[in-house]
Design an enzyme around this catalytic site. Sequence first.
Site, mmCIF file in Angstrom:
data_model
loop_
_atom_site.group_PDB
_atom_site.id
_atom_site.type_symbol
_atom_site.label_atom_id
_atom_site.label_comp_id
_atom_site.label_asym_id
_atom_site.label_seq_id
_atom_site.Cartn_x
_atom_site.Cartn_y
_atom_site.Cartn_z
ATOM 1 N N HIS A 287 0.820 -1.108 -0.253
ATOM 2 C CA HIS A 287 0.586 -0.028 -0.386
ATOM 3 C C HIS A 287 0.597 0.972 0.033
ATOM 4 C CE1 HIS A 287 -3.755 2.512 0.299
ATOM 5 N NE2 HIS A 287 -2.997 3.402 1.698
ATOM 6 N N ASP B 9 -15.200 2.358 7.339
ATOM 7 C CA ASP B 9 -13.795 3.447 6.250
ATOM 8 C C ASP B 9 -14.160 4.471 5.561
ATOM 9 O OD1 ASP B 9 -11.463 4.347 6.527
ATOM 10 O OD2 ASP B 9 -11.903 3.435 4.112
ATOM 11 N N ARG C 21 -14.866 12.479 6.263
ATOM 12 C CA ARG C 21 -13.824 13.477 6.914
ATOM 13 C C ARG C 21 -13.136 13.861 5.285
ATOM 14 N NH1 ARG C 21 -10.285 8.309 6.966
ATOM 15 N NH2 ARG C 21 -7.874 10.356 7.421
ATOM 16 N N SER D 220 -7.754 3.819 9.232
ATOM 17 C CA SER D 220 -8.405 3.458 7.525
ATOM 18 C C SER D 220 -7.795 2.695 6.800
ATOM 19 C CB SER D 220 -8.647 5.128 6.981
ATOM 20 O OG SER D 220 -8.726 4.506 5.639
ATOM 21 N N LYS E 245 -8.731 -1.928 6.307
ATOM 22 C CA LYS E 245 -8.865 -2.150 4.233
ATOM 23 C C LYS E 245 -7.214 -3.272 4.182
ATOM 24 C CE LYS E 245 -9.575 2.274 3.098
ATOM 25 N NZ LYS E 245 -9.369 2.653 2.780
#
Length: 428
Positions: A86, A165, A172, A187, A191
């Site tokens: 990620h 989320d 947000r 967050s 995931k």
Amino acid sequence: MGGDHDAVEVIAAKRDRRELSDDQIDWVVGAYTRGEVADEQMSALAMAILLNGMSRREIGRWTAAMIASGERMDFSSLSRPTADKHSTGGVGDKITLPLAPLVAACGVAVPQLSGRGLGHTGGTLDKLESVPGWRAALSNDELLAQLESVGAVVCAAGDGLAPADKKLYALRDVTGTVPAIPLIASSIMSKKIAEGTGALVLDVKVGTGAFMRTVDEARELATTMVALGQDAGVSTVALLTDMSTPLGLTAGNAVEVQESVDVLAGGGPADVVELTLALAREMLAAAGRDDVDPADKLADGSAMDVWRAMISAQGGDPSAPLPTARETHVVPAPSSGTITRLDALAVGLAAWRLGAGRARKEDAVQAGAGVVWHARPGDEVTEGQPLFTLHTDDADRIPRALESLEGGYEIGDAASHAPSPLVIERVG
Ligand code: URA
């Protein structure tokens, strides 16, 4: 589960800098997802968290509550280990495209559930959608089958993963509460943990083109996420990498796919190759396969074979020409010398203004839009030679893109160029 909480009590606790109990966290995340806590109440709580922070225990519990709001995937039936990567997002960050097939070619399956771009950093799905025929949406069964047969999947994250989320991130985004480390860490990690990967490598970007502008902030985010992953049984490490200069020589959609294919063909810009190999080595080590050298799999064409199979499996034609923009505009070098600075944010904004990114979630992106730069920091240029080429379908967008490039680069003498490392630090 505590049924006797109310939202105002939870908001007031965080406003007054108290730690939230496990029960309060489970209740507020669950009740928000069910629509029993109102958006304005969750906005107030998110702002209190941004201002007053959370302890490691609170962040861990918050992450677990977000995971529990949806489904968890399970890759344990696969014949090989899994590893995912990620990135916290950067300009010209096309690394997923060469990385996923490369790691798969080394024997580790890569389930890369990705998003679309919002703002000046591009989205992996937007880039891949410039490949004719390619589709991002896969069912869970199709995802599992492709992971077994091809070894790599880049697809859209389904609605079933961490729905809390999804709702909270949208809130947000419009309430100025995105840049809170507890909220970003929970967050991202909710995931990734719900996705079911066995190993995870985080590329935490630092610099003008990133969420985190300083190494200290990036280190804190990385350390928080690594601890969350390890506590959940996911073998997790993070690299802090530079995002003050954009990656490679392209930012956009089809232009970034082309650069990725160049890397898979054994060429491509040195920094893109360096980061792809550094992340591949971390993913292989985290998945227990550090006996394989990914550089060999780039050189012998096997990573390219997996790329072609991965694109074809999702309806794409890996041999089709990529789309090009209707208009191009060349920016010449205003003087001769060495490029001493190329600012990631300036380039990212230019690509976005040319149509490569979107301002609102429902906007379409242009496949051919983007910026190509012909020299990087450290390179010599001669006055008048092309420095940037802007690509767009819509000539009206060019003046605003040129404005964002103004002041975004410097040409000086070689002595004033201090090369900075791409991989700054490892956390894990
Ligand atoms: N990416 C995410 O998925 N969540 C955040 O909060 C920030 C970046």
